[in-house]
Design a protein around this motif. Structure first.
Motif, PDB file in Angstrom:
ATOM      1  N   GLY A 241      14.573  -7.268   9.107  1.00  0.00           N
ATOM      2  CA  GLY A 241      13.752  -6.354   8.323  1.00  0.00           C
ATOM      3  C   GLY A 241      13.413  -5.070   9.049  1.00  0.00           C
ATOM      4  O   GLY A 241      12.312  -4.533   8.921  1.00  0.00           O
ATOM      5  N   LYS A 242      14.378  -4.554   9.800  1.00  0.00           N
ATOM      6  CA  LYS A 242      14.176  -3.321  10.567  1.00  0.00           C
ATOM      7  C   LYS A 242      13.814  -2.143   9.661  1.00  0.00           C
ATOM      8  O   LYS A 242      12.832  -1.430   9.912  1.00  0.00           O
ATOM      9  N   THR A 243      14.594  -1.946   8.615  1.00  0.00           N
ATOM     10  CA  THR A 243      14.347  -0.809   7.720  1.00  0.00           C
ATOM     11  C   THR A 243      12.995  -0.944   7.035  1.00  0.00           C
ATOM     12  O   THR A 243      12.252   0.036   6.892  1.00  0.00           O
ATOM     13  N   ARG A 244      12.657  -2.151   6.624  1.00  0.00           N
ATOM     14  CA  ARG A 244      11.353  -2.391   5.990  1.00  0.00           C
ATOM     15  C   ARG A 244      10.217  -1.998   6.930  1.00  0.00           C
ATOM     16  O   ARG A 244       9.239  -1.369   6.522  1.00  0.00           O
ATOM     17  N   THR A 245      10.371  -2.334   8.194  1.00  0.00           N
ATOM     18  CA  THR A 245       9.334  -2.002   9.178  1.00  0.00           C
ATOM     19  C   THR A 245       9.184  -0.489   9.324  1.00  0.00           C
ATOM     20  O   THR A 245       8.062   0.033   9.375  1.00  0.00           O
ATOM     21  N   ILE A 246      10.312   0.215   9.394  1.00  0.00           N
ATOM     22  CA  ILE A 246      10.266   1.676   9.526  1.00  0.00           C
ATOM     23  C   ILE A 246       9.611   2.305   8.297  1.00  0.00           C
ATOM     24  O   ILE A 246       8.762   3.201   8.405  1.00  0.00           O
ATOM     25  N   VAL A 247       9.983   1.819   7.124  1.00  0.00           N
ATOM     26  CA  VAL A 247       9.449   2.365   5.875  1.00  0.00           C
ATOM     27  C   VAL A 247       7.931   2.168   5.807  1.00  0.00           C
ATOM     28  O   VAL A 247       7.177   3.096   5.463  1.00  0.00           O
ATOM     29  N   TYR A 248       7.481   0.973   6.141  1.00  0.00           N
ATOM     30  CA  TYR A 248       6.038   0.725   6.100  1.00  0.00           C
ATOM     31  C   TYR A 248       5.306   1.468   7.216  1.00  0.00           C
ATOM     32  O   TYR A 248       4.125   1.819   7.072  1.00  0.00           O
ATOM     33  N   ARG A 249       5.987   1.716   8.311  1.00  0.00           N
ATOM     34  CA  ARG A 249       5.402   2.543   9.372  1.00  0.00           C
ATOM     35  C   ARG A 249       5.147   3.960   8.842  1.00  0.00           C
ATOM     36  O   ARG A 249       4.074   4.540   9.049  1.00  0.00           O
TER      37      ARG A 249
ATOM     38  N   LEU B 223      13.155   7.439   3.333  1.00  0.00           N
ATOM     39  CA  LEU B 223      12.148   8.334   2.766  1.00  0.00           C
ATOM     40  C   LEU B 223      11.888   8.008   1.296  1.00  0.00           C
ATOM     41  O   LEU B 223      10.744   8.037   0.834  1.00  0.00           O
ATOM     42  N   MET B 224      12.956   7.663   0.555  1.00  0.00           N
ATOM     43  CA  MET B 224      12.803   7.324  -0.861  1.00  0.00           C
ATOM     44  C   MET B 224      11.982   6.037  -1.023  1.00  0.00           C
ATOM     45  O   MET B 224      11.089   5.955  -1.871  1.00  0.00           O
ATOM     46  N   ARG B 225      12.271   5.036  -0.177  1.00  0.00           N
ATOM     47  CA  ARG B 225      11.524   3.781  -0.259  1.00  0.00           C
ATOM     48  C   ARG B 225      10.063   3.977   0.119  1.00  0.00           C
ATOM     49  O   ARG B 225       9.164   3.337  -0.442  1.00  0.00           O
ATOM     50  N   THR B 226       9.811   4.878   1.064  1.00  0.00           N
ATOM     51  CA  THR B 226       8.425   5.175   1.441  1.00  0.00           C
ATOM     52  C   THR B 226       7.674   5.789   0.266  1.00  0.00           C
ATOM     53  O   THR B 226       6.513   5.442   0.001  1.00  0.00           O
TER      54      THR B 226
END
Length: 705
Positions: free
Chosen positions: A32-40, A68-71
């Motif tokens: 879940g690397k991308t998920r972590t970055i997005v929530y960061r 950026l879109m997911r954020t």
């Protein structure tokens, strides 16, 4: 308000909500690397951090845009101002505004791979090298050596000695070509990819005002896939952040597999030494694979010499063990893998089955078998959109609008005029650049198309036309050239040109359009249709992808790991990481194949194969072993699982065990000579190898001296 603790696991939450200072997130495969970055990103904005104060560095623009879109979706509002993109695109944006400060008062043009090869050839020819030497390195090889030398920051002769000893007689000339290449670029207002990074580093190091200005603007920096950074990228991050800066590096040392591109795993391994008071967070919960697959991948990493310790785990505790297939030969391997593919695609669908390999040639036999049975497949590779000749032709016209001194583009463009060869094209180009009106007059009288080209380019230059407007002029000009140059398939190429025009319509600035086409061309290619076919791929191309079922072939010595890496400890460790990446692509089924014999390429000879050392060192309870019978079936082997190759006789083994008690000297295939310092029951010893330090080795891998 976003409920971060509910949306993230404990490690992800710890990383995403780290308030101040440098943090290193070791993100295991599928964690879940991308998920972590997005929530960061979302958490920072929720804390009142202005979005424009955040800089997100990735290795593809697509990845940055997705994050950026997911954020924005999580926040429920637009995220205006956050800078997200590749290192090279960021460098281009800074250098473009400060080109005079780096010695380019009139700006610069960014070259792609083909352009760089053209310059290298031009320099080589001007130096008079290789005129009558048919074995002289080709321009692509010369460019590879020059760029790799710069990326790895080692002299060319050092690189030649370690990676291409057969070119040793040319190393001094390659050094001279490299120097000439740098001078040529500067004289003609040209830059390649590497220049963007090194010029940015110089600018940040020497311009204190700019450095402080950027630090003030980008108060929070995030870098994705940090294990893939090269040395200069790591230094740029430090210059932007400062030693105590708010920089979050996210990556996995165990997935660092791109050293051939200049990536340096030491960047992530030494991150806690480079920055002060680093917070280390490990993401170990895997959301992709079943636990039996993770047990095997964890064991592969256990043998790594230098690493961040981690143990991947999952809530998917079910699932079958990985399987090790032992076909009789690499020839029969193709048929047995084909049998397995047929079954797997019925179970999961063809698009959820992948066959991975160390090198492209290893799939040739399987490709023949698949075609013979009519099984559809897609092999990763092929030309990228902007590498097609007709697209490069049009981009050359556009580049001449922005940079009239771009001699490479002049040569490409003028080379399409009937009757103009390479030498004449060079003469015309120099006449244009040096504004020799008398010489130009002679050429325009002889070649009417030249006058039309010069007039149109001058007009576009004066009007400072947008990319779309420029193409409205250039495409009709190019149409006769297209038909003449590519008579067999110009209608198909016209479709590509139409696609280019559609892309250009989204841009207002011609320089930015050209840079984007060079910086990140993949995203402009037509979206490939989701084909219901099996995937064949090198492991390097498969990174970041996943399938329900993964088959890895040719897991034998000299093929995986490669023969060259068997003698080089750093490369050997990267091969281990490569296998880890391959295995972690599988969600539900992992099948490994280690043929018992292999055919020598281009001969009829067959020889016994030794299973990969990465397989030999695994506990055999982690996988089920299947052996091929002479009738072609695969039978489960219940006794005597695959073991390391033993000495010629059992007597010699007994002798070895006896001698081990004396703690004498020994020799290892990878680490060389060493001194045995400890016996570890039942079958391991600790050996001190000069230059490598103490290592625990299975005794069967050692030759006693």
């Amino acid at each position: 308000m976003i409920e971060f603790e509910k949306e993230l696991n404990s490690a992800q939450f710890e990383a995403a909500t780290h308030p101040q200072g440098p943090v290193l997130v070791i993100a295991g495969a599928g964690s879940g690397k991308t998920r972590t970055i997005v929530y960061r990103l979302a958490w920072l904005v929720e804390q009142g951090i202005p979005p424009e104060s955040i800089l997100l560095m990735t290795f593809t623009r697509k990845a940055a845009q997705e994050m950026l879109m997911r954020t924005e979706q999580i926040l429920g509002r637009p995220l205006h101002g956050t800078s997200g993109g590749t290192f090279h695109a960021f460098a281009f944006s800074i250098l473009r505004r400060n080109s005079a400060e780096i010695g380019f008062p009139n700006g610069f043009t960014l070259m792609d791979r083909s352009d760089c090869e053209g310059v290298i050839k031009e320099v080589k020819d001007s130096l008079g090298y290789g005129k009558k030497d048919r074995s002289y390195p080709k321009k692509a090889t010369l460019l590879d050596m020059v760029t790799k030398s710069r990326n790895k920051e080692v002299p060319i002769d050092t690189l030649v000695n370690s990676e291409a000893f057969h070119l040793a007689t040319y190393s001094q000339e390659m050094e001279e070509i490299g120097k000439g290449y740098s001078i040529y670029k500067k004289q003609h207002g040209l830059m390649d990819y590497d220049d963007l990074l090194f010029y940015l580093e110089d600018l940040l190091a020497n311009d204190k005002f700019l450095r402080n200005s950027l630090r003030s603007r980008y108060q929070y920096i995030m870098v994705d896939e940090y294990q893939d950074t090269n040395l200069v990228q790591a230094r740029i991050v430090k210059l932007l952040a400062g030693e105590n800066g708010n920089v979050m590096a996210v990556g996995d040392d165990a997935q660092s597999i791109y050293s051939f591109r200049g990536a340096d795993v030491s960047n992530i391994l030494k991150f806690p030494e480079i920055f002060n008071d680093v917070k280390l967070v490990r993401l170990e919960q895997n959301y992709r694979s079943t636990q039996p697959i993770l047990d095997l991948t964890n064991a592969i990493l256990d043998g790594a010499e230098i690493k961040f310790d981690k143990k991947l785990f999952t809530e998917k505790t079910w699932g079958k063990k990985p399987q090790l297939m032992v076909p009789l030969s690499d020839f029969s391997q193709s048929n047995r893998i084909l049998d397995r593919i047929v079954k797997l695609q019925k179970k999961y669908g063809p698009e959820e089955v992948a066959v991975l390999f160390r090198a492209g040639y290893q799939s040739y036999g399987l490709e023949v078998a698949l075609k013979r049975l009519g099984v559809g497949y897609k092999k990763y590779g092929g030309l990228k959109f902007n590498e097609a000749a007709h697209i490069k032709d049009i981009l050359a016209f556009l580049r001449l609008v922005t940079n009239p001194a771009d001699i490479i583009s002049w040569q490409r463009t003028l080379g399409h005029i009937k009757g103009v060869g390479p030498k004449t094209a060079l003469k015309i180009a120099n006449a244009v650049i040096e504004a020799e009106s008398k010489a130009l007059g002679k050429f325009t009288k002889k070649y009417p198309l030249l006058q039309e080209i010069l007039t149109d380019l001058d007009g576009l230059r004066k009007k400072k036309s947008s990319p779309g407007t420029a193409l409205e002029v250039i495409i009709p000009l190019y149409k006769p050239i297209l038909v003449a140059a590519y008579p067999d398939d110009y209608p198909r190429r016209e479709a590509g040109i139409e696609q280019l025009a559609q892309i250009a319509s989204n841009y207002d600035d011609l320089e930015i359009f050209l840079a984007d086409m060079c910086l990140d061309p993949d995203q402009h290619s037509e979206e490939e249709k989701k084909e219901d076919v099996v995937t064949l791929s090198t492991i390097h191309s498969a990174k970041g992808l996943e399938w329900n079922a993964v088959i890895i072939i040719d897991l034998v010595e000299d093929r995986f790991p490669s023969k060259k890496s068997m003698q080089k400890p750093l490369e050997y460790e990267e091969e281990r990481r490569l296998l880890y990446v391959a295995c972690t692509r599988a969600r539900e089924e992992l099948i490994m194949s280690a043929p018992a014999s292999i055919n020598r390429r281009n001969t009829d000879f067959s020889e016994a194969a030794i299973p990969s050392p990465f397989i030999r060192e695994l506990d055999p309870t982690l996988f089920d072993e299947l052996q091929e019978s002479y009738s072609g079936g695969m039978n489960m082997k219940k006794n005597n699982p695959i073991t390391p190759p033993v000495s010629a006789t059992s007597a010699s083994n007994e002798s070895k065990k006896t001698n081990l008690k004396k703690f004498g000297l020994c020799k290892h295939k990878i680490f060389g000579k060493g001194k045995i310092i400890e016996k570890i029951e039942p079958n391991k010893v600790r050996v001190n190898f000069p230059g490598f330090g103490p290592k625990v080795i299975v005794e069967d891998y050692l030759e006693l001296l």
